[in-house]
Design an enzyme around this catalytic site. Structure first.
Site, PDB file in Angstrom:
ATOM      1  NE  ARG A  91      -4.233  -1.672   0.383  1.00  0.00           N
ATOM      2  CZ  ARG A  91      -5.352  -1.468   1.082  1.00  0.00           C
ATOM      3  NH1 ARG A  91      -5.535  -0.350   1.725  1.00  0.00           N
ATOM      4  NH2 ARG A  91      -6.288  -2.378   1.092  1.00  0.00           N
ATOM      5  NE  ARG A  97      -7.547   5.839   2.446  1.00  0.00           N
ATOM      6  CZ  ARG A  97      -8.541   5.089   2.929  1.00  0.00           C
ATOM      7  NH1 ARG A  97      -9.709   5.632   3.162  1.00  0.00           N
ATOM      8  NH2 ARG A  97      -8.360   3.812   3.187  1.00  0.00           N
ATOM      9  NE  ARG A 112     -10.140   8.036  -2.346  1.00  0.00           N
ATOM     10  CZ  ARG A 112     -11.231   8.620  -1.886  1.00  0.00           C
ATOM     11  NH1 ARG A 112     -11.345   9.919  -1.958  1.00  0.00           N
ATOM     12  NH2 ARG A 112     -12.207   7.914  -1.381  1.00  0.00           N
ATOM     13  CG  ASP A 142      -9.143  -2.658  -4.161  1.00  0.00           C
ATOM     14  OD1 ASP A 142      -8.457  -2.107  -3.283  1.00  0.00           O
ATOM     15  OD2 ASP A 142      -9.992  -3.528  -3.912  1.00  0.00           O
ATOM     16  CE1 TYR A 166     -13.122  -6.823   2.071  1.00  0.00           C
ATOM     17  CE2 TYR A 166     -11.626  -8.474   1.197  1.00  0.00           C
ATOM     18  CZ  TYR A 166     -11.868  -7.410   2.037  1.00  0.00           C
ATOM     19  OH  TYR A 166     -10.886  -6.942   2.856  1.00  0.00           O
TER      20      TYR A 166
HETATM   21  O1  CP3 Z   1      -0.042  -1.319  -2.578  1.00  0.00           O
HETATM   22  C1  CP3 Z   1      -0.350  -0.395  -3.358  1.00  0.00           C
HETATM   23  O2  CP3 Z   1       0.110   0.771  -3.246  1.00  0.00           O
HETATM   24  C2  CP3 Z   1      -1.236  -0.716  -4.548  1.00  0.00           C
HETATM   25  C3  CP3 Z   1      -2.624  -0.527  -4.398  1.00  0.00           C
HETATM   26  C4  CP3 Z   1      -3.542  -1.457  -3.608  1.00  0.00           C
HETATM   27  C5  CP3 Z   1      -4.773  -0.977  -3.121  1.00  0.00           C
HETATM   28  N1  CP3 Z   1      -5.474  -2.032  -2.596  1.00  0.00           N
HETATM   29  C6  CP3 Z   1      -5.210   0.428  -3.205  1.00  0.00           C
HETATM   30  C7  CP3 Z   1      -6.331   0.891  -2.368  1.00  0.00           C
HETATM   31  C8  CP3 Z   1      -3.477  -2.823  -3.310  1.00  0.00           C
HETATM   32  C9  CP3 Z   1      -2.350  -3.807  -3.573  1.00  0.00           C
HETATM   33  C10 CP3 Z   1      -4.710  -3.183  -2.680  1.00  0.00           C
HETATM   34  C11 CP3 Z   1      -5.046  -4.558  -2.264  1.00  0.00           C
HETATM   35  C12 CP3 Z   1      -6.228  -4.795  -1.418  1.00  0.00           C
HETATM   36  N2  CP3 Z   1      -7.456  -4.185  -1.469  1.00  0.00           N
HETATM   37  C13 CP3 Z   1      -6.310  -5.815  -0.446  1.00  0.00           C
HETATM   38  C14 CP3 Z   1      -5.201  -6.832  -0.155  1.00  0.00           C
HETATM   39  C15 CP3 Z   1      -4.094  -6.267   0.612  1.00  0.00           C
HETATM   40  C16 CP3 Z   1      -4.388  -5.991   2.042  1.00  0.00           C
HETATM   41  O3  CP3 Z   1      -4.282  -4.810   2.440  1.00  0.00           O
HETATM   42  O4  CP3 Z   1      -4.712  -6.936   2.771  1.00  0.00           O
HETATM   43  C17 CP3 Z   1      -7.595  -5.775   0.131  1.00  0.00           C
HETATM   44  C18 CP3 Z   1      -8.121  -6.668   1.232  1.00  0.00           C
HETATM   45  C19 CP3 Z   1      -8.327  -4.743  -0.539  1.00  0.00           C
HETATM   46  C20 CP3 Z   1      -9.749  -4.363  -0.328  1.00  0.00           C
HETATM   47  C21 CP3 Z   1      -9.871  -2.928  -0.007  1.00  0.00           C
HETATM   48  N3  CP3 Z   1      -9.769  -1.909  -0.939  1.00  0.00           N
HETATM   49  C22 CP3 Z   1      -9.981  -2.326   1.269  1.00  0.00           C
HETATM   50  C23 CP3 Z   1     -10.142  -3.090   2.569  1.00  0.00           C
HETATM   51  C24 CP3 Z   1      -9.924  -0.928   1.090  1.00  0.00           C
HETATM   52  C25 CP3 Z   1      -9.893   0.144   2.141  1.00  0.00           C
HETATM   53  C26 CP3 Z   1     -11.223   0.740   2.375  1.00  0.00           C
HETATM   54  C27 CP3 Z   1     -11.126   1.991   3.210  1.00  0.00           C
HETATM   55  O5  CP3 Z   1     -11.830   2.932   2.872  1.00  0.00           O
HETATM   56  O6  CP3 Z   1     -10.308   2.023   4.152  1.00  0.00           O
HETATM   57  C28 CP3 Z   1      -9.803  -0.699  -0.288  1.00  0.00           C
HETATM   58  C29 CP3 Z   1      -9.699   0.614  -0.965  1.00  0.00           C
HETATM   59  C30 CP3 Z   1      -8.318   1.017  -1.365  1.00  0.00           C
HETATM   60  N4  CP3 Z   1      -7.513   0.227  -2.133  1.00  0.00           N
HETATM   61  C31 CP3 Z   1      -7.650   2.232  -1.093  1.00  0.00           C
HETATM   62  C32 CP3 Z   1      -6.406   2.173  -1.729  1.00  0.00           C
HETATM   63  C33 CP3 Z   1      -5.350   3.225  -1.785  1.00  0.00           C
HETATM   64  C34 CP3 Z   1      -8.213   3.408  -0.299  1.00  0.00           C
HETATM   65  C35 CP3 Z   1      -9.209   4.067  -1.186  1.00  0.00           C
HETATM   66  C36 CP3 Z   1      -9.338   5.549  -0.998  1.00  0.00           C
HETATM   67  O7  CP3 Z   1      -8.517   6.301  -1.566  1.00  0.00           O
HETATM   68  O8  CP3 Z   1     -10.298   5.944  -0.338  1.00  0.00           O
END
Ligand code: CP3
Length: 358
Positions: free
Chosen positions: A27, A31, A40, A77, A154
């Site tokens: 990640r 944010r 964003r 994602d 999910y």
């Molecule tokens: O690593 C990186 O920089 C690449 C981008 C990346 C994102 N999600 C961007 C993202 C990667 C590799 C993921 C994988 C992901 N997404 C996983 C597996 C890795 C882990 O952390 O266990 C999972 C379970 C998800 C599902 C998901 N997507 C969640 C739980 C969330 C967060 C929701 C929240 O609002 O907190 C997301 C959204 C997400 N994916 C964000 C980012 C940067 C935040 C979105 C935003 O900008 O609001």
């Protein structure tokens, strides 16, 4: 073979010698970076950001401009596949991802389409192609997907979960239906990752964020079996290079040997296992990626450096086989400068552990 200026990450994954330990952060785009929050806001919402190749490339490169990271990871994602299957993904502020049409019964699984990676998911491949162009061969690009089990949590729970009661109910009451879903997801993940590789991803990682909530036997049958199928179905060479695959099961430390037996090149570790114990168990069969607790990034620079030093010491004097990372994603309220301290510490403190350093 296309040239990569800094290929230490790929070399370490293939157990070739490197002069310091390569590092990236799960990640790393997101944010905690003010410049991410700005882009964003410009995109409107998270999925619009993922669907715009120029903006997705921009946020992929943001952390690389701040820190000397040894790899870039595609900005996207894991939930793109279920979204492309028609489940209606949306993000609710403060609650995370939600599906409008979660999977409830066998008919829902039977009706699920297999998405075309260059069709409904073409925006992801366009982002990969754009990022490769913009990276100009500086560091390798990592592609990724969720594991079938993690995607299914999910899709069935309808969003994030703590107890996983809906999917576990299906697992024990209707196992054949869940297997049907997991098998469809494994096929979709294979198509999706192979398309990312053809579009330019130079290594791929499978995130099994929730495999660790299973019993050992259920982990084997409902998560690992399908990751094994994925490893078997992946393109392993492209552009004249091997394309390494990393499997990461959060809380999966007790199953290392089984994960290694899938034939993956590397295993991601969270912080609940000591990397020296992990190394003793896997020998030189795979590379280990990890494994600092991301919460240490809240600590002082001295404490961060101390923790990096202790993990390097646990891994020991070895020219290869370690990719430094956090044990899970960086927290969104971490000061960016602390991430910089972490990356610099890995480079600086790891050099004495590598013979090939000068
Ligand atoms: O690593 C990186 O920089 C690449 C981008 C990346 C994102 N999600 C961007 C993202 C990667 C590799 C993921 C994988 C992901 N997404 C996983 C597996 C890795 C882990 O952390 O266990 C999972 C379970 C998800 C599902 C998901 N997507 C969640 C739980 C969330 C967060 C929701 C929240 O609002 O907190 C997301 C959204 C997400 N994916 C964000 C980012 C940067 C935040 C979105 C935003 O900008 O609001």
């Amino acid at each position: 073979m296309t040239e990569i200026k800094n290929d230490r990450y790929l070399r370490a994954l293939l157990k070739q010698p490197v002069d310091y330990t390569p590092v990236w952060m799960m990640r790393q785009a997101g944010r905690y970076l003010p410049e991410y929050r700005e882009v964003r806001a410009q995109a409107g919402d998270f999925m619009s950001l993922c669907r715009d190749a120029d903006l997705a490339s921009e946020v992929t490169l943001q952390p690389l401009r701040r820190f000397p990271l040894d790899a870039a990871i595609l900005f996207s994602d894991i939930l793109t596949i279920p979204d492309a299957m028609g489940l209606g993904l949306h993000f609710v502020a403060g609650e995370g991802p939600k599906f409008a049409l979660p999977i409830q019964r066998k008919a829902d699984v039977l009706n699920l389409p297999t998405p075309d990676p260059e069709g409904e998911l073409q925006y992801v491949m366009n982002a990969v192609r754009q990022i490769r162009k913009d990276l100009q061969g500086e560091v390798p690009l990592i592609g990724f997907s969720g594991s079938p089990w993690t995607l299914a949590t999910y899709m069935i729970e309808g969003g994030p979960s703590k107890a996983f009661t809906k999917i576990k109910k299906m697992m024990y009451a209707e196992p054949a239906t869940l297997h049907l879903l997991l098998d469809k997801l494994a096929d979709s993940v294979i198509d999706y990752l192979n398309a990312q590789i053809k579009a330019g991803a130079q290594s791929v990682m499978v995130f099994d964020t929730w495999g660790g909530v299973l019993t050992p036997k259920d982990y084997q049958d409902f998560s690992l079996q399908y990751m094994h199928k994925i490893v078997d179905g992946l393109i392993r060479e492209n552009e004249g290079r091997r394309v390494p695959v990393t499997l990461f099961t959060k809380n999966g430390g007790m199953w290392l040997e089984k994960i290694v037996a899938t034939g993956c090149d590397a295993v991601g570790l969270d912080w609940t296992i000591n990397i020296s114990d992990a190394k003793a168990r896997v020998g030189d069969k795979v590379t280990l990626q990890g494994n600092m607790d991301p919460s240490i990034l809240y600590a002082s620079p001295e404490r961060i450096r101390q923790e990096v030093g202790s993990i390097l010491d646990d891994y020991g004097h070895d020219d290869t086989g370690h990719v430094f990372n956090l044990g899970h994603g960086i927290h969104l309220d971490v000061p960016p400068d602390n991430a910089g301290v972490f990356v610099d510490a890995v480079h600086e403190l790891s050099k004495p552990y590598h013979k090939s350093s000068v």
